[in-house]
Design an enzyme around this catalytic site. Sequence first.
Site, short mmCIF file in Angstrom:
data_model
loop_
_atom_site.label_atom_id
_atom_site.label_comp_id
_atom_site.label_asym_id
_atom_site.label_seq_id
_atom_site.Cartn_x
_atom_site.Cartn_y
_atom_site.Cartn_z
N PRO A 173 0.80 -1.24 0.00
CA PRO A 173 0.00 0.00 0.00
C PRO A 173 0.83 1.28 0.00
CG PRO A 173 -0.89 -1.57 1.57
CD PRO A 173 0.40 -2.15 1.09
N LYS A 174 1.91 1.31 0.80
CA LYS A 174 2.72 2.53 0.85
C LYS A 174 3.24 2.90 -0.53
CE LYS A 174 7.13 2.91 1.42
NZ LYS A 174 8.52 2.85 1.86
N MET A 175 3.85 1.95 -1.20
CA MET A 175 4.40 2.21 -2.55
C MET A 175 3.30 2.61 -3.52
SD MET A 175 6.91 -1.06 -2.98
CE MET A 175 7.79 -1.73 -1.58
N ILE A 198 1.85 6.16 -3.05
CA ILE A 198 2.80 7.22 -3.41
C ILE A 198 2.97 7.29 -4.93
CG2 ILE A 198 5.20 7.99 -3.22
CD1 ILE A 198 5.26 6.72 -0.42
#
Length: 324
Positions: A198-200, A203
């Site tokens: 999710p983080k990648m 972003i």
Amino acid sequence: AVSSTSKRVKKESTTPMSKSTIKPKSGPSNSSSPAVKSTPNAKAPKKSPGGSGRKRTPKIEPGSLPPPKNWEDIWDLVYELRQDRSAPVDTDGGHALPQRDRGERVYRFQVLVALMLSSQTKDAVVGTTMRSLQEYGLDVETIHGTSAEDLNALINKVGFHNNKTKYLKQTCDILLAKYNGDIPPTAAEMMELPGVGPKMAYIVESIVYEKTTGIGVDTHMHRMFNVLKWVNSKTPEKTREQLEGWLPRDKWPTVNVLWVGIGQETQQQKEKIIKKAIASSRPADALGLIRRLGVDLVREGKRYGLEDEIQAALLGEKRGGVEQ
């Protein structure tokens, strides 16, 4: 001395096998003996509807939580301290490294690659690796045609490079087969790619498509937001969920680069962040904030000869209500 025979006899005598100790097999019995009743306190364990003993925490919806006290005051202070954009993320982050002059499709792919390389790796190392890949030829077709051994050699300075080599090769296969060599159009589809969490995904989506459907939370943000009591969480993913629960959506696109940068400065560039705090419009509050975020003002003040300036700033009038 005790003979081996007597030892064996003694051992056997401790575990006698008699007919009285052998339990009868279960089944219908003609015996008139009373049935054995179950113990009243022995209750069968209850099963949850899902078959698991765990309680499921309801998902936190965006905008469903009350915001923390004084959060805007702290946010504005961080925004001021980050105005110079001089943290490692500003030069070696996923938004700064890709080559725009090679076209939008290659640009989008390079943003994705930069984020895939960034896991468990400092931005400076990601920057060096990305520049090596760009000299080699960083586009879907080139990486797809590169052997795993050669690709691994190109990225061997990043953390977990063996896994990342495998993920990049698999991702190129998928992009060529399913997306005509481009990256997926949504964060949800990006998360289906190997090694993309999710983080990648959030972003990348924010950088290349200028839409933000979720917040990318890294370890810096997870640590700091718990310190500030903006969240109460054990993992970055839970931090993301709680943060999205109260942070206004207009802040979502900038929260990552803003707070990753202040986290890097408080951990890796202490002299610089102290000087910026002293020179800010609210020096006492700024020093109090970076102290909460992990900067030892006494130790670092001695190291960099800033003791008098720190003391003078801390004794000055506090404005804005940032907790010290």
